[in-house]
Design a protein around this motif. Structure first.
Motif, PDB file in Angstrom:
ATOM      1  N   VAL A   1       0.844  -1.201   0.000  1.00  0.00           N
ATOM      2  CA  VAL A   1       0.000   0.000   0.000  1.00  0.00           C
ATOM      3  C   VAL A   1       0.878   1.249   0.000  1.00  0.00           C
ATOM      4  CG1 VAL A   1      -1.630   1.342   1.400  1.00  0.00           C
ATOM      5  CG2 VAL A   1      -2.017  -1.093   1.028  1.00  0.00           C
ATOM      6  N   GLY A   2       1.941   1.243   0.806  1.00  0.00           N
ATOM      7  CA  GLY A   2       2.868   2.374   0.820  1.00  0.00           C
ATOM      8  C   GLY A   2       3.538   2.577  -0.525  1.00  0.00           C
ATOM      9  N   PHE A   3       3.883   1.478  -1.183  1.00  0.00           N
ATOM     10  CA  PHE A   3       4.486   1.544  -2.514  1.00  0.00           C
ATOM     11  C   PHE A   3       3.524   2.213  -3.496  1.00  0.00           C
ATOM     12  CE2 PHE A   3       4.577  -0.528  -6.703  1.00  0.00           C
ATOM     13  CZ  PHE A   3       5.804  -0.079  -7.168  1.00  0.00           C
ATOM     14  N   PHE A   4       2.277   1.767  -3.489  1.00  0.00           N
ATOM     15  CA  PHE A   4       1.313   2.342  -4.423  1.00  0.00           C
ATOM     16  C   PHE A   4       0.983   3.795  -4.086  1.00  0.00           C
ATOM     17  CE2 PHE A   4       0.478  -2.101  -5.629  1.00  0.00           C
ATOM     18  CZ  PHE A   4       0.718  -1.949  -6.988  1.00  0.00           C
ATOM     19  N   GLN A   5       1.081   4.159  -2.818  1.00  0.00           N
ATOM     20  CA  GLN A   5       0.882   5.561  -2.459  1.00  0.00           C
ATOM     21  C   GLN A   5       2.009   6.408  -3.051  1.00  0.00           C
ATOM     22  OE1 GLN A   5       1.120   6.462   1.741  1.00  0.00           O
ATOM     23  NE2 GLN A   5      -0.201   8.247   1.514  1.00  0.00           N
ATOM     24  N   LYS A   6       3.235   5.937  -2.944  1.00  0.00           N
ATOM     25  CA  LYS A   6       4.375   6.676  -3.509  1.00  0.00           C
ATOM     26  C   LYS A   6       4.298   6.716  -5.034  1.00  0.00           C
ATOM     27  CE  LYS A   6       6.916   7.233   0.294  1.00  0.00           C
ATOM     28  NZ  LYS A   6       6.064   7.871   1.240  1.00  0.00           N
ATOM     29  N   VAL A   7       3.928   5.600  -5.638  1.00  0.00           N
ATOM     30  CA  VAL A   7       3.830   5.530  -7.100  1.00  0.00           C
ATOM     31  C   VAL A   7       2.762   6.496  -7.606  1.00  0.00           C
ATOM     32  CG1 VAL A   7       3.033   4.009  -8.971  1.00  0.00           C
ATOM     33  CG2 VAL A   7       4.762   3.207  -7.378  1.00  0.00           C
ATOM     34  N   GLY A   8       1.658   6.581  -6.873  1.00  0.00           N
ATOM     35  CA  GLY A   8       0.573   7.450  -7.313  1.00  0.00           C
ATOM     36  C   GLY A   8       0.903   8.921  -7.218  1.00  0.00           C
ATOM     37  N   LEU A   9       1.840   9.279  -6.361  1.00  0.00           N
ATOM     38  CA  LEU A   9       2.188  10.685  -6.176  1.00  0.00           C
ATOM     39  C   LEU A   9       3.432  11.101  -6.961  1.00  0.00           C
ATOM     40  CD1 LEU A   9       1.533  10.989  -2.334  1.00  0.00           C
ATOM     41  CD2 LEU A   9       0.037  11.675  -4.211  1.00  0.00           C
TER      42      LEU A   9
END
Length: 171
Positions: free
Chosen positions: A130-138
């Motif tokens: 989830v943290g990875f996808f949060q960083k990827v999305g931003l």
């Protein structure tokens, strides 16, 4: 006689685990409260944006980042709950009320430290995803090579999750 007293004291010392159980539960409650407040603030931002006909810069990033951040905190709270339940069941006693309705409750079915570690590690991996996808999305991508790296990293996460789902399943 001395051996009996010593063994009783040693066996009774397991109740020190109650500190970890209680503070683990308090940590979970705190994480759930903070995550809920984050979602409340995000919803308030969305409502105010649409009521006032505003569209702040990076609005979608703020909304998605706020919600994904809250999901991350909820997952960490779940880790704390599993940790507390698992320690209690391993060192103190089975949680009888959890088994009244469902004979084999999968979440609380912890019979060894290895099972507790496996359950917690799977949730921790989900927190990392989830943290990875949060960083990827931003992140903004400016070159085809960066998009290739993005595609490869998403593929690596998908493959990792596939193999993680196979761990512990006996066919």
């Amino acid at each position: 006689m001395f051996e009996k007293i010593f063994e009783n004291g040693l066996w009774g010392s397991r109740f020190i685990v109650l500190l970890a159980v209680i503070f683990g539960l308090l940590g979970a409650i705190a994480l759930f409260a903070v995550a809920s407040f984050d979602i409340y603030e995000t919803v308030k931002l969305v409502i105010n944006t649409y009521i006032n006909h505003l569209h702040p810069e990076h609005f979608h990033d703020l909304v998605v980042g706020g919600i994904i951040g809250a999901v991350d905190l909820y997952l960490i709270g779940i880790v704390m709950l599993l940790f507390s339940f698992g320690l209690y069941e391993l060192f103190i006693s089975d949680i009888d009320i959890a088994r009244e309705d469902d004979e084999e409750n999968k979440i609380l079915s912890i019979h060894s430290l290895d099972q507790l570690k496996d359950k917690i590690s799977k949730v921790i991996v989900m927190v990392l995803v989830v943290g990875f996808f949060q960083k990827v999305g931003l992140t903004s991508y400016t070159s085809p090579l960066e998009l290739l790296y993005l595609a490869l990293s998403i593929t690596a996460v998908a493959v990792g999750l596939y193999f993680l789902s196979k761990v512990g399943h006996h066919h």
